[in-house]
Enzyme design. Sequence first.
Site, short mmCIF file in Angstrom:
data_model
loop_
_atom_site.label_atom_id
_atom_site.label_comp_id
_atom_site.label_asym_id
_atom_site.label_seq_id
_atom_site.Cartn_x
_atom_site.Cartn_y
_atom_site.Cartn_z
N SER A 135 0.84 -1.20 0.00
CA SER A 135 0.00 0.00 0.00
C SER A 135 0.87 1.25 0.00
O SER A 135 1.96 1.26 0.58
CB SER A 135 -0.93 0.04 1.21
N LYS A 200 -4.90 -6.50 3.35
CA LYS A 200 -4.86 -5.37 2.41
C LYS A 200 -6.27 -5.06 1.87
O LYS A 200 -6.65 -3.90 1.68
CB LYS A 200 -3.90 -5.66 1.26
N HIS A 203 -7.94 -3.18 4.46
CA HIS A 203 -7.34 -1.84 4.42
C HIS A 203 -8.05 -0.99 3.36
O HIS A 203 -8.42 0.16 3.59
CB HIS A 203 -5.84 -1.95 4.10
N ASN A 204 -8.25 -1.58 2.19
CA ASN A 204 -8.88 -0.83 1.11
C ASN A 204 -10.35 -0.54 1.40
O ASN A 204 -10.86 0.52 1.02
CB ASN A 204 -8.73 -1.57 -0.22
N GLU A 207 -10.23 2.31 3.54
CA GLU A 207 -9.85 3.45 2.68
C GLU A 207 -11.09 4.02 1.96
O GLU A 207 -11.31 5.23 1.95
CB GLU A 207 -8.81 2.94 1.67
C1 6PG Z 1 -3.15 1.52 -1.77
C2 6PG Z 1 -4.37 1.75 -2.59
C3 6PG Z 1 -4.23 1.13 -3.94
C4 6PG Z 1 -5.17 1.71 -4.98
C5 6PG Z 1 -6.60 1.39 -4.73
C6 6PG Z 1 -7.51 2.27 -5.56
O1 6PG Z 1 -3.30 1.01 -0.68
O2 6PG Z 1 -2.06 1.90 -2.22
O3 6PG Z 1 -5.48 1.20 -1.97
O4 6PG Z 1 -4.28 -0.24 -3.78
O5 6PG Z 1 -5.01 3.07 -5.04
O6 6PG Z 1 -6.80 0.06 -5.10
O7 6PG Z 1 -8.72 1.68 -5.53
P1 6PG Z 1 -9.97 2.16 -6.34
O8 6PG Z 1 -9.53 2.42 -7.75
O9 6PG Z 1 -10.89 1.01 -6.23
O10 6PG Z 1 -10.45 3.40 -5.66
#
Ligand code: 6PG
Length: 497
Positions: A135, A200, A203-204, A207
């Site tokens: 990430s 992860k 985590h997303n 996010e």
């Molecule tokens: C990270 C981000 C990375 C990516 C996302 C974007 O942790 O570095 O999460 O993995 O930017 O997958 O996700 P979306 O395009 O679904 O918003």
Amino acid sequence: MSQANIAMIGLGVMGKSLALNLIDHGFIVTGFDIDPTHRARAKSEAEPLSQQQGKGRFLCAESLAEVLAKLESPRVIALSVPAGAIVDSLIKDLINAGLSRDDIVIDTGNSLWTDSERREDEYQGKLRFFSTAVSGGEVGARFGPSLMASGDKQAWDAIQPMWQAIAAKVNKEGLPVGQFESGEACAAYLGPAGAGHYVKMVHNGIEYADMQLICEAYHFMSTVLAMSAEQIGRVFEQWNQGVLNSYLMEISADILQTLDPQTGKPFVEIVLDKAGQKGTGLWTAVNSLQQGAPAPTIAQSVFARAQSSQKTMRVNAAKRLRTQTDSLADIDQQQAVDQLRDALYCAKLTVYAQGFDLLKVTSDKEGWQLDFANIAKIWRSGCIIRAIFLQEITHAYCRDPQLENLLFADHFADELNSRCCGWRSSVANAALSGVPMPGVSSALNYFDSLRCETLPANLLQAQRDYFGAHSYSRVDDDEANKYHLNWSLEPRKQIRV
Ligand code: 6PG
């Protein structure tokens, strides 16, 4: 000529950045990409680094066989390619090119965690499969990502020194330090193959929700409080000095204070309001439904992206569905902003609680024994959800690794109890004025459901028994004893089932 310590296959943005980061820390990297322009770019960017004292080198390979020939044994090969079938086809090509059973293949892509589990089984005896979820985007990969590693434990011994060297670092207070300063590395071994990518994925999910909450705060200030993008940006900047300090808050403050170079308007106002997504938030939401571990605010943030994409329907609805709303003309702007700050903080805590609960439920089911303090630790820097309060989450799980729910930790329970009024007022004001706040209000509903000793599921169970004879347990008996009421007979009679 010395052999390479590691190979990077796939020299796109992420692969190249990880390779340069490894070289920065003194490792010799061989690399290959099917696209010659990617190979040439990696080579030219690595060149000036290699000439510096203490740095590693880049050995460009023209084929997979050449990659294998350039590596020391056991070979460590990192893949940085899009998730999905390409990972398997590349692994098969590597096997055909002469990979041996002691060699380690690391998938650093955004793979689905069940694919990682399957791959660990499928390639057993042919190679040592390992996964590392990364990430932090391009900048993180280049100067210090958060690395969520999992797979063959012995393979970790070989990989650990490299991952710890290139990962983001934090000091004793949990604050980020520079790329070459000493500190605790945001890289950890989390468990068997699926664990890293699962963590992860969650985590997303967090996010997605965190981004959605910030967007709702912006929307409320802009529509209900009539504040300009620049003013909101300054409020975010202020919030970023306190408990809400985080990478996402910092970039949102910057975005809101940026002007569009083409028109001079606030940049955010020229961006079309249709959200994209690659799917990891959706994976988290689906998995939370499957596991029965509620993460409604994460799911809601996926729905919110989907609803934003229905632009044409929304434009039509804005004309057709004109309900009565309250303009909140007398609202005290400063008070509303302060309430919103508390709402954002409480909702954010609740989202983390949902994420950690999902991790706990899955860890128990899969037998991973995830270490939640360790997960919070490696999210303190490098990753997209890095935030100051991850230090407090780390403390909470260090004090009690079996913590039933993150919100039960004294610090967070006190914070929620004292800031909850602002949260409620913001949700109420949003509802009165007809401004959507799906994430913040879903978090409040999760919180209130969590606090509710008796939910109306008693009526729901009775409904299920009424139309489907699905049975119910009684409050005055052992839960394991199931009953059915014979609803169609008079007098109604209960039978034990
Ligand atoms: C990270 C981000 C990375 C990516 C996302 C974007 O942790 O570095 O999460 O993995 O930017 O997958 O996700 P979306 O395009 O679904 O918003």
